[in-house]
Write a protein that holds these residues in place. Structure first.
Motif, short mmCIF file in Angstrom:
data_model
loop_
_atom_site.label_atom_id
_atom_site.label_comp_id
_atom_site.label_asym_id
_atom_site.label_seq_id
_atom_site.Cartn_x
_atom_site.Cartn_y
_atom_site.Cartn_z
N GLN A 20 -28.01 -61.26 -32.35
CA GLN A 20 -27.80 -61.75 -30.98
C GLN A 20 -27.59 -60.61 -29.99
O GLN A 20 -28.08 -60.68 -28.85
N ARG A 21 -26.94 -59.56 -30.41
CA ARG A 21 -26.71 -58.42 -29.52
C ARG A 21 -28.03 -57.79 -29.10
O ARG A 21 -28.26 -57.49 -27.93
N TYR A 22 -28.92 -57.61 -30.06
CA TYR A 22 -30.22 -57.04 -29.75
C TYR A 22 -31.08 -57.99 -28.93
O TYR A 22 -31.84 -57.56 -28.07
N ARG A 50 -36.12 -62.18 -30.33
CA ARG A 50 -35.79 -63.28 -29.42
C ARG A 50 -35.96 -64.64 -30.11
O ARG A 50 -35.14 -65.54 -29.92
N SER A 109 -33.18 -65.28 -32.57
CA SER A 109 -31.89 -65.49 -31.90
C SER A 109 -31.68 -66.95 -31.53
O SER A 109 -30.56 -67.36 -31.22
N SER A 137 -29.99 -60.03 -26.69
CA SER A 137 -29.49 -59.91 -25.32
C SER A 137 -30.01 -58.65 -24.65
O SER A 137 -30.43 -58.67 -23.49
N SER A 156 -32.72 -57.06 -25.42
CA SER A 156 -34.16 -57.25 -25.24
C SER A 156 -34.46 -58.04 -23.98
O SER A 156 -35.34 -57.67 -23.19
N VAL A 157 -33.74 -59.12 -23.78
CA VAL A 157 -33.94 -59.95 -22.59
C VAL A 157 -33.60 -59.17 -21.32
O VAL A 157 -34.34 -59.19 -20.34
N LEU A 158 -32.48 -58.46 -21.34
CA LEU A 158 -32.09 -57.66 -20.17
C LEU A 158 -33.11 -56.57 -19.87
O LEU A 158 -33.43 -56.33 -18.70
#
Length: 117
Positions: free
Chosen positions: A102-104, A28, A31, A106, A108-110
Motif C-alpha cells: 500500500q505504501r508503494y 496499483r 493495492s 500511494s 505511485s499514485v502521487l
C-alpha cells in the motif's frame, strides 16, 4: 546490510520499483486487494494486459496474455517479492498482498499526479 524498512525509503530503490509502467499498474492493481489476499498470476496477467490494451480481461488475446504473464513471472513479481511488497509462490503461481504494498501504491499514485500536472 540495511533493514528492509531502510531500503524502501531510499529514492533509488523506490525509483527502481516504480520506474516501470507495468510494475506501477501491478502495484496499483494489487493495492485494491485486502492485506493477505491471494491472487493468481493468471488473473493478474489478464487484468494488467487488459488495462494496457484497453481490452476487457476476458477478451485479452492469448499472445497478449502470454506476454504479460511471462513478464510478470520473470521480472516484476520477483522484484516486488524481493522488496517485501508481496509474497510470491513461484510453484503455485500465486501472489499474496503484504502491508508494504500500500505504501508503494500511494507513492505511485502521487508520482503519476505530479507528472500529470
Amino acid at each position: 546490510m540495511a533493514a528492509a524498512s531502510d531500503v524502501e525509503t531510499r529514492p533509488a530503490q523506490v525509483h527502481e520499483l516504480l520506474g516501470n509502467e507495468r510494475r506501477n499498474l501491478l502495484i496499483r492493481y494489487l493495492s485494491l486487494f485486502e492485506e493477505n489476499a491471494s491472487v493468481t498470476v493468471r488473473h493478474i496477467a489478464r487484468v494488467i494486459r487488459g488495462i494496457e490494451t484497453g481490452t476487457p480481461p476476458t477478451q485479452v488475446s492469448t499472445g497478449d496474455y502470454e506476454s504479460a504473464y511471462n513478464g510478470l513471472i520473470q521480472t516484476h513479481l520477483p522484484k516486488l517479492s524481493a522488496r517485501g511488497l508481496i509474497e510470491y509462490d513461484e510453484s503455485a503461481k500465486e501472489v499474496v498482498v503484504t502491508p508494504r504494498l500500500q505504501r508503494y501504491a500511494s507513492i505511485s499514485v502521487l508520482a503519476q499526479l505530479a507528472i500529470s500536472v
